[in-house]
Design a protein around this motif. Structure first.
Motif, PDB file in Angstrom:
ATOM      1  N   THR A 343      51.362  51.788  47.707  1.00 37.97           N
ATOM      2  CA  THR A 343      50.342  51.764  46.659  1.00 37.97           C
ATOM      3  C   THR A 343      50.266  50.358  46.084  1.00 37.97           C
ATOM      4  N   PRO A 344      49.190  49.625  46.410  1.00 38.26           N
ATOM      5  CA  PRO A 344      49.055  48.266  45.873  1.00 38.26           C
ATOM      6  C   PRO A 344      49.086  48.257  44.353  1.00 38.26           C
ATOM      7  N   ASP A 345      49.662  47.225  43.777  1.00 43.94           N
ATOM      8  CA  ASP A 345      49.780  47.082  42.330  1.00 43.94           C
ATOM      9  C   ASP A 345      48.438  46.601  41.768  1.00 43.94           C
ATOM     10  N   PRO A 346      47.746  47.435  40.971  1.00 50.43           N
ATOM     11  CA  PRO A 346      46.439  47.029  40.440  1.00 50.43           C
ATOM     12  C   PRO A 346      46.509  45.763  39.590  1.00 50.43           C
ATOM     13  N   SER A 347      47.578  45.580  38.855  1.00 50.92           N
ATOM     14  CA  SER A 347      47.683  44.396  38.002  1.00 50.92           C
ATOM     15  C   SER A 347      47.822  43.125  38.845  1.00 50.92           C
ATOM     16  N   TYR A 348      48.509  43.241  39.984  1.00 53.89           N
ATOM     17  CA  TYR A 348      48.633  42.087  40.887  1.00 53.89           C
ATOM     18  C   TYR A 348      47.286  41.762  41.519  1.00 53.89           C
ATOM     19  N   LEU A 349      46.550  42.777  41.921  1.00 56.39           N
ATOM     20  CA  LEU A 349      45.221  42.553  42.502  1.00 56.39           C
ATOM     21  C   LEU A 349      44.289  41.903  41.485  1.00 56.39           C
ATOM     22  N   ASP A 350      44.392  42.305  40.235  1.00 53.64           N
ATOM     23  CA  ASP A 350      43.595  41.666  39.181  1.00 53.64           C
ATOM     24  C   ASP A 350      43.982  40.194  39.035  1.00 53.64           C
ATOM     25  N   GLU A 351      45.278  39.924  39.136  1.00 55.99           N
ATOM     26  CA  GLU A 351      45.755  38.534  39.036  1.00 55.99           C
ATOM     27  C   GLU A 351      45.228  37.701  40.206  1.00 55.99           C
ATOM     28  N   VAL A 352      45.261  38.275  41.401  1.00 56.84           N
ATOM     29  CA  VAL A 352      44.760  37.570  42.588  1.00 56.84           C
ATOM     30  C   VAL A 352      43.287  37.230  42.422  1.00 56.84           C
ATOM     31  N   GLN A 353      42.505  38.203  41.964  1.00 58.18           N
ATOM     32  CA  GLN A 353      41.081  37.945  41.777  1.00 58.18           C
ATOM     33  C   GLN A 353      40.860  36.893  40.693  1.00 58.18           C
ATOM     34  N   SER A 354      41.665  36.915  39.661  1.00 62.21           N
ATOM     35  CA  SER A 354      41.548  35.923  38.596  1.00 62.21           C
ATOM     36  C   SER A 354      41.854  34.513  39.122  1.00 62.21           C
ATOM     37  N   VAL A 355      42.898  34.399  39.952  1.00 61.86           N
ATOM     38  CA  VAL A 355      43.243  33.106  40.554  1.00 61.86           C
ATOM     39  C   VAL A 355      42.108  32.629  41.449  1.00 61.86           C
ATOM     40  N   ARG A 356      41.591  33.541  42.246  1.00 56.61           N
ATOM     41  CA  ARG A 356      40.485  33.223  43.143  1.00 56.61           C
ATOM     42  C   ARG A 356      39.296  32.645  42.371  1.00 56.61           C
ATOM     43  N   GLU A 357      38.912  33.313  41.299  1.00 59.99           N
ATOM     44  CA  GLU A 357      37.743  32.884  40.531  1.00 59.99           C
ATOM     45  C   GLU A 357      38.011  31.579  39.791  1.00 59.99           C
ATOM     46  N   GLU A 358      39.214  31.406  39.252  1.00 60.24           N
ATOM     47  CA  GLU A 358      39.535  30.189  38.505  1.00 60.24           C
ATOM     48  C   GLU A 358      39.582  28.971  39.428  1.00 60.24           C
ATOM     49  N   LEU A 359      40.126  29.142  40.631  1.00 62.01           N
ATOM     50  CA  LEU A 359      40.155  28.036  41.590  1.00 62.01           C
ATOM     51  C   LEU A 359      38.759  27.535  41.892  1.00 62.01           C
ATOM     52  N   ARG A 360      37.850  28.463  42.093  1.00 59.92           N
ATOM     53  CA  ARG A 360      36.482  28.076  42.411  1.00 59.92           C
ATOM     54  C   ARG A 360      35.788  27.449  41.201  1.00 59.92           C
TER      55      ARG A 360
END
Length: 563
Positions: A343-360
Motif C-alpha cells: 500500500t503506497p504511502d499517500p503522504s509520500y506520494l503527495d511529497e513527490v508531487q510537491s517536489v515535482r511541481e516545485e522543481l519545475r
C-alpha cells in the motif's frame, strides 16, 4: 530485387548487402568513395535499401545514430578509408556514449599494402586501432569468403549488451572479389523452455515490499529494452518517485504525478534521495554531469537492474544487482509484487508531487521570455514529436527538463556532450518516419559544425523543423568563463545570415524577435511539412531571468587552485 544492371558473379560486396537486407536494413547513410564503390553498386543492384547521401562522414554517422535511436533498429553508415574513417570517429564516440547499435562499414587500402606505409591513396597508419578507440568493437575482413559471417557477427555485436557502434573494415580489393554464394544458417541447439519469465531473488522482493519511500531511477536501458510500461506499472504499484536520466526521458510520461524527471542533481531531488529508503535503478549509467560527479546521494538499499554486468557497482554500490533484460526482469518483478500486499504511502506520494511541481516552478522562474517559447512549443507540437537537442543553453536548461516527453524514443540528445551533432542526428530521426514531426533545438555555434547537412535534409525532402537560438557565440561557455575568470575568450562568432543560408539550401526560413512571433512561425512550420528553420534572435527576445552557468560547480572546476 536486382535491377537491370545485373551481374552474374557474386562478390564480397553482394554478400555484405545480402546480410544488411537479411537484418532488415532499409536505409543507409554515407558518402561514396573509390574505397567503397563496390558496396554502393551492390546496394544499387539489390534495390531495396535507400541511400542517403550525407555531406560529411561525421554527419553520416550521426544520421545512422539518430535513425537507430528513433526506431530501435540498426543504423548503417558507409564511409571511405583513412580521412573518411577518421571523420567518422567523433560521431562514433557519440554513438558509443549513448549505447546505440550502429554498423559502420568502411573501406581499407588494398590488402597487399596494409601496414606498409607505402603511400597508397587514403592510407592511414593504423586505421583499425583508431576505429577500435572510437567504437564498441572494430574488426577487419581478412578473407573475402568470410564476408557474410563477419557482417552477421558485427551486426550481432552492435546489438549485444551493452549495445554500441561496430566498425567493419573491408579492403578495397576484397570488395570486388568473386566468392561463393552459399547460405549460412544459424541453428538453435538449446532445448526450448516454457519458462520465459526469470526467477528473482527473494531478497529483492522483500526490500521492495518493505520500502515506504522508494525511488526509481530510469535510464536509457529502459528505452532500449522497451520497458516503459513496466516501469510505470512498477512505480504505481509501489508508490515510487521516478527520476530519469537524460537518456531515460520517455521511460514514463512526464506529466505523470510521480515523475520527477531529469532533475537528479537538483537540491530538492537530492533531499528526496537522502530520505528515501530504497533506490531501484534501471539501465542507468549515472553519468558524472547528471550526478554532480557522483555527489548526488543515494539510499543505502539499492537494487540495480542492468543488462551490462560491468554497470553493477561502477558508480554507486548496489546491495542487490539484477543483470539481464530490463523488460523481462520488470515483468517478473511486477508479477511477483502484484501478489503482495503493498500500500503506497499517500503522504509520500503527495511529497513527490510537491517536489515535482516545485522543481519545475523554480526552473521556470529562470527562463524569462523563453518560458513562453517553451509553452508554445509544447502547445503547438504533436504529442509524439521527436525532440532532438544539440548542446546549447536553451536545450540544456529547459529543452531537456521542462519540455514534456510522453513516449519512448521521442527524446534524443548528445550523450557525449559534443556540439554540432544535432542537425544530422535529427535528419536520421526524420528518415525513420517522414510523416512524424521532428524538431531540432540548436545554437548558432554548434549548428555551424555540420551546417552542410541542411542540403541533405532538403534533398531528401524532409519536413524537419530547426529552431536555431542565435546569440552570436558559444553561450554556455561565455557564462562559465564569466563566472570562473570574469572575462571571456574565443566565444564570439561571426555567423552568416541564417535565413538567407537556409533559403539557399531549400528551407523555408524566418527570423523572430518575440515569443508571439515564434509560436506563429512554429504553427506554420508544422502545417507546411517541409524543411523549415526558425531563427530565434536572442538579443531581440531578451535575456533569461537567470543566466545559465553550466552544470552545478562548472565554474569552480576551472578556477585556479592547488592540486
Amino acid at each position: 530485387m536486382m535491377s537491370e544492371q545485373n551481374q552474374k558473379e557474386f562478390t564480397t560486396a553482394d554478400a555484405v548487402v545480402k546480410e544488411l537486407v537479411r537484418a532488415g536494413v532499409e536505409v543507409a547513410f554515407g558518402i561514396v568513395s573509390i574505397h567503397n564503390m563496390p558496396i554502393y553498386d551492390a546496394i544499387l543492384r539489390e534495390g531495396s535499401i535507400h541511400l542517403v547521401c550525407s555531406r560529411g562522414e561525421s554527419g553520416a554517422v550521426n544520421m545512422a545514430d539518430g535513425y537507430a535511436r528513433a526506431t530501435g533498429k540498426l543504423g548503417v553508415v558507409i564511409t571511405s578509408t583513412g580521412t573518411g574513417a577518421g571523420n567518422a570517429a567523433g560521431s562514433l564516440i557519440e554513438a558509443w556514449a549513448a549505447g546505440v547499435p550502429v554498423l559502420h562499414l568502411t573501406g581499407e587500402v588494398a590488402s597487399p599494402y596494409l601496414g606498409t606505409g607505402r603511400g597508397y591513396i587514403h592510407e592511414c597508419k593504423d586505421q583499425l586501432s583508431m576505429m577500435e578507440g572510437s567504437c564498441k568493437k572494430a574488426a577487419r575482413l581478412r578473407r573475402p569468403e568470410q564476408a557474410a559471417a563477419v557482417v552477421r557477427q558485427a551486426i550481432q555485436n552492435a546489438f549485444a549488451y551493452p549495445a554500441g557502434p561496430v566498425t567493419l573494415e573491408i579492403p578495397i580489393d576484397f570488395q570486388s572479389a568473386i566468392i561463393p554464394n552459399h547460405p549460412i544458417e544459424e541453428i538453435i541447439t538449446t532445448a526450448p523452455t516454457n519458462k520465459t519469465i526469470p526467477s528473482l531473488p527473494e531478497e529483492a522482493i522483500t526490500k521492495i515490499c518493505h520500502a515506504r519511500r522508494p525511488v526509481i531511477w530510469a535510464g536509457g536501458g529502459v528505452i532500449s529494452s522497451g520497458a516503459s510500461r513496466e516501469v510505470e506499472a512498477l512505480a504505481e504499484m509501489i508508490g515510487a518517485a521516478v527520476i530519469t536520466s537524460q537518456s531515460g526521458k520517455g521511460s514514463i510520461p512526464e506529466n505523470h504525478p510521480q515523475c520527477i524527471g531529469h532533475f537528479a542533481a537538483s537540491k530538492l531531488t537530492k533531499n528526496l534521495l537522502q530520505t528515501a529508503d530504497l533506490l531501484i535503478s534501471i539501465g542507468v549509467r549515472f553519468r558524472g554531469n547528471e550526478t554532480s560527479n557522483w555527489k548526488v546521494p543515494v539510499p543505502k538499499e539499492h537494487i540495480a537492474i542492468d543488462a551490462d554486468w560491468l554497470a553493477i557497482n561502477r558508480n554507486y554500490e548496489a546491495t542487490c544487482g539484477l543483470v539481464g533484460d530490463a523488460k523481462q526482469i520488470l515483468q517478473a518483478l511486477n508479477e511477483e509484487l502484484c501478489h503482495k500486499s503493498i500500500t503506497p504511502d499517500p503522504s509520500y506520494l503527495d511529497e513527490v508531487q510537491s517536489v515535482r511541481e516545485e522543481l519545475r516552478a523554480q526552473l521556470r522562474a529562470t527562463l524569462g521570455p523563453y518560458e513562453q517559447i517553451l509553452d508554445g512549443m509544447r502547445e503547438v507540437l504533436p504529442l509524439n514529436t521527436i525532440l532532438v537537442r544539440d548542446v546549447t543553453v536553451q536545450a540544456n536548461v529547459w529543452g531537456s527538463r521542462l519540455f514534456e516527453i510522453y513516449e519512448p524514443r521521442t527524446s534524443i540528445h548528445a550523450s557525449g556532450g559534443g556540439i554540432g551533432q544535432g542537425l544530422p542526428t535529427a535528419i536520421g530521426a526524420q528518415m525513420s518516419d517522414k510523416d512524424r514531426t521532428v524538431v531540432l533545438m540548436a545554437g548558432d555555434g554548434g549548428f555551424m559544425v555540420n551546417v552542410g547537412e541542411m542540403a541533405t535534409a532538403a534533398q531528401e525532402k524532409l519536413p524537419l523543423i530547426v529552431v536555431l537560438f542565435d546569440d552570436a557565440g558559444y553561450g554556455v561557455l561565455r557564462n562559465i568563463q564569466s563566472a570562473a575568470y570574469g572575462r571571456q575568450v574565443a566565444v564570439d562568432l561571426l555567423s552568416p545570415d541564417f535565413v538567407l543560408l537556409a533559403k539557399s539550401m531549400g528551407f523555408a526560413a524566418s527570423r523572430i524577435g518575440s515569443p508571439t512571433d515564434f509560436v506563429a512561425e512554429l504553427e506554420k512550420a508544422v502545417d507546411n511539412k517541409k524543411p523549415t528553420m526558425i531563427v530565434v534572435d536572442m538579443e531581440a527576445v531578451g535575456p533569461m531571468a537567470k543566466p545559465f552557468g553550466g552544470p552545478p560547480g562548472a565554474a569552480d572546476a576551472f578556477k585556479p587552485k592547488k592540486l
